[in-house]
Enzyme design. Structure first.
Site, PDB file in Angstrom:
ATOM      1  N   ASP A 298      63.982 -89.472 -61.127  1.00  0.00           N
ATOM      2  CA  ASP A 298      64.081 -88.392 -60.930  1.00  0.00           C
ATOM      3  C   ASP A 298      62.635 -87.843 -60.545  1.00  0.00           C
ATOM      4  OD1 ASP A 298      65.478 -85.809 -61.410  1.00  0.00           O
ATOM      5  OD2 ASP A 298      63.939 -85.234 -62.922  1.00  0.00           O
ATOM      6  N   GLU A 345      65.500 -89.867 -56.227  1.00  0.00           N
ATOM      7  CA  GLU A 345      65.845 -88.633 -56.168  1.00  0.00           C
ATOM      8  C   GLU A 345      64.767 -87.997 -55.474  1.00  0.00           C
ATOM      9  OE1 GLU A 345      65.173 -84.919 -56.360  1.00  0.00           O
ATOM     10  OE2 GLU A 345      64.451 -85.254 -58.332  1.00  0.00           O
ATOM     11  N   ASP A 398      72.450 -80.421 -61.573  1.00  0.00           N
ATOM     12  CA  ASP A 398      71.870 -79.077 -61.385  1.00  0.00           C
ATOM     13  C   ASP A 398      72.602 -78.140 -60.140  1.00  0.00           C
ATOM     14  OD1 ASP A 398      69.820 -79.531 -63.273  1.00  0.00           O
ATOM     15  OD2 ASP A 398      68.445 -80.355 -61.551  1.00  0.00           O
TER      16      ASP A 398
END
Length: 502
Positions: A298, A345, A398
């Site tokens: 991430d 990511e 998200d």
């Protein structure tokens, strides 16, 4: 080496059905893997599996290496006679659609503590030996984590910087005194990690037997109130006097926020980490590879350069970009583990330097279809601009669900979407976008379960910037219909994303 062509589903275990207020690693988790296998999926993506803290966010955990006790199946504990069915009734009246964390957590934790006590009193020598072996194998983190949680419980849940100075600063005499005082709770915390590990490994093997790999998230930063920062303060940029972050993580002002985002996590003391040959990072990755097969990093860009904001700032505006030793880190990780099963990511404003770091190690980047229709033909999220070594999503945890996204689209984006598609599938926009993802050249295609189910905005997992109401969505078992299974399987086979036979 790039990953082979495959597809999968994004679903955090808390979203699984169960009778006890929150999804867990019990029977419904195995049924979900059966659904994956029947539909020819090869990937199951989960969010971080750690013990959640403030706001119940899996991205703010009390440990970067421990498992979340709330995922432990109470039914499995009943099968082992560590709990009894009539003790579970208090958890059976909660909504099957949403996790009520405030209500579920205290009841379930009491039951888990009861199971730990029974294990201590009645466990066989074989089980006790298995716990000892687990503790030895995970000694780098489990001892400190168990002590940290016992101390947190003893201090009413307060953050570690609010504990007495002697224990916050890990003075040896105080540490020894508190270890003795809290020995019972320390044992309980170790048992819960042992039980999580045992249940997760059983589930993971069930998935492996069906050619399904698990993708797990590694958040780039850890929570300040965590065992990691308390036990290894030298790895983080902390103020020596207050123990608060001296340099905070975040992102600078951009199109979406005039003041940027101030996350508040302490940034890393990269010089110290380098001097120790990235030992903490190696242990962190090793722990995660004990749970998952593929790691999604991430906020990958922060391993090339990160936005550091000095202590005392209320916004992220007055930060600066600081270079991070991403190349050295991944070289060290590769020396330890060989070929790295990592996805990057790489969303947001990505520089050529970040792309170079990603491509140097052949990490696939992410492509989000929800982002594809707001610009021109050079939009990197349009499928004809993909490279095979990438991972396409309809949306992530998200994002809004695809139906919610479509309902709220500005007219110019919807018009561009319709011009691109030519027509909509009679099954709806969600299946249209699923088809678009699966048919792309991206080697991996991952779809949130909410999109397969055709759910709207009320079922999204997380709304960034929203302080409450996140992370609680759950589905019901009967939602996975035979028609849905057959359609997903057919599209998966049509797009040549099926597992190799034999």
């Amino acid at each position: 080496m790039p990953f082979p062509r495959a597809s999968g589903i994004l679903l955090h275990p808390t979203s699984l059905p169960s009778r006890f207020g929150i999804g867990d690693l019990g029977p419904e988790a195995y049924h979900f893997i059966d659904f994956l296998a029947h539909t020819r999926q090869q990937l199951w993506q989960v969010l971080p599996l750690g013990p959640t803290g403030h706001g119940n966010s899996p991205y703010l955990c009390y440990s970067s290496m421990a498992g979340n006790p709330l995922l432990i199946s109470l039914e499995v504990l009943c099968d082992r006679s560590l709990l009894y069915p009539d003790e579970l009734h208090d958890l059976e009246h909660f909504s099957p659609h949403q996790v009520d964390f405030d209500q579920v957590i205290p009841i379930k934790m009491r039951l888990l503590e009861r199971a730990a006590s029974r294990f201590h009193e009645t466990a066989s020598d074989e089980d006790k030996d298995a716990l000892v072996q687990f503790s030895e194998e995970c000694h780098f983190w489990v001892d400190e984590f168990a002590f940290f949680m016992a101390l947190k419980n003893a201090h009413g849940g307060a953050g570690w910087t609010e504990w007495p100075s002697a224990i916050a600063r890990r003075e040896p005499e105080a540490m020894a005194e508190w270890r003795e005082k809290l020995s019972s709770d320390i044992f309980c915390q170790k048992f819960l990690q042992f039980e999580f590990h045992r249940q997760w490994q059983s589930l993971r093997q069930y998935a492996r037997d069906r050619q399904i790999q698990i993708i797990g998230d590694i958040p780039i930063y850890v929570a300040h109130d965590s065992a990691d920062v308390w036990a290894f303060p030298h790895n983080f940029m902390l103020d020596h006097d207050t123990l608060a972050p001296a340099l905070m993580a975040g992102v600078p002002p951009d199109y979406f926020s005039e003041t940027g985002q101030l996350w508040g996590n302490p940034t890393y003391n990269w010089e110290e980490l380098k001097n120790r040959d990235f030992h903490w990072w190696i242990q962190r990755i090793n722990a995660l590879l004990g749970y998952v097969d593929i790691i999604r990093v991430d906020h990958f860009r922060g391993l090339q350069a990160y936005w550091g904001v000095p202590a005392g700032e209320d916004t992220a505006m007055n930060g600066q970009w600081i270079e991070a030793p991403g190349t050295e880190l991944f070289e060290t990780v590769r020396q330890k583990f060989g070929t790295l099963p990592i996805m990057a990511e790489d969303l947001g404003v990505i520089t050529p330097e970040v792309e170079a770091l990603r491509d140097e190690f052949e990490f696939p980047g992410m492509k989000i279809l929800h982002f594809a229709f707001g610009g021109g033909s050079d939009n990197p999220y349009l499928p004809f601009n993909y490279v095979p070594n990438s991972v396409v999503y309809t949306g992530t945890h998200d994002n809004d669900t695809t139906i919610g996204w479509f309902d709220k689209m500005p007219d110019h984006e919807r018009n561009r979407l319709m011009e691109y598609l030519g027509c909509l599938s009679p099954e709806g926009i969600h299946w249209t976008m699923i088809r678009l993802a699966l048919m792309s050249v991206a080697n991996q295609a991952i779809v949130p379960l909410q999109d397969i189910l055709g759910y709207g905005s009320d079922c999204r997992m997380n709304t960034p910037g929203k302080s409450d109401g996140n992370w609680g969505w759950r589905y019901q078992a009967e939602a996975l219909t035979d028609e849905m299974r057959d359609r997903l399987r057919w599209l998966t086979e049509l797009s040549n994303r099926t597992p190799t036979e034999g």
